[in-house]
Design an enzyme around this catalytic site. Sequence first.
Site, PDB file in Angstrom:
ATOM      1  CB  CYS A  28      -0.900  -0.066   1.243  1.00  0.00           C
ATOM      2  SG  CYS A  28      -1.663   1.481   1.722  1.00  0.00           S
ATOM      3  CB  CYS A  31       0.511   1.647   4.115  1.00  0.00           C
ATOM      4  SG  CYS A  31      -1.181   1.047   4.034  1.00  0.00           S
TER       5      CYS A  31
END
Length: 106
Positions: A28, A31
Amino acid sequence: MEAKSNQSFSEMIKGEVPVLVDFYTDWCGPCKMMVPILKKLKNRMGDQINIIKIDAEKNPTAAIRYQVRGVPTLILFQKGHILWQQSGVVQAEQLYSIITDRINKV
């Protein structure tokens, strides 16, 4: 930003010290953007907060339990209660304001 003790997750989130949990995945992009933001927050708050990261794919039970539908998802716990939860990238200043506001109300 791992837990500094051998406490379990459930023990940590029940404690007096607020715990910010970052549910993430390795693939991600947003993230990865949270990593320096969380480091900056930890540097600013020090021992006033614990920050732990949980890989949502490797810990699906925790992700399901806390209704993590997207990553990153941040959840603030104190004394076993969820004080705040939000998905997406949150900048350090905004995160600091949210956390200090929520923990001062407990």
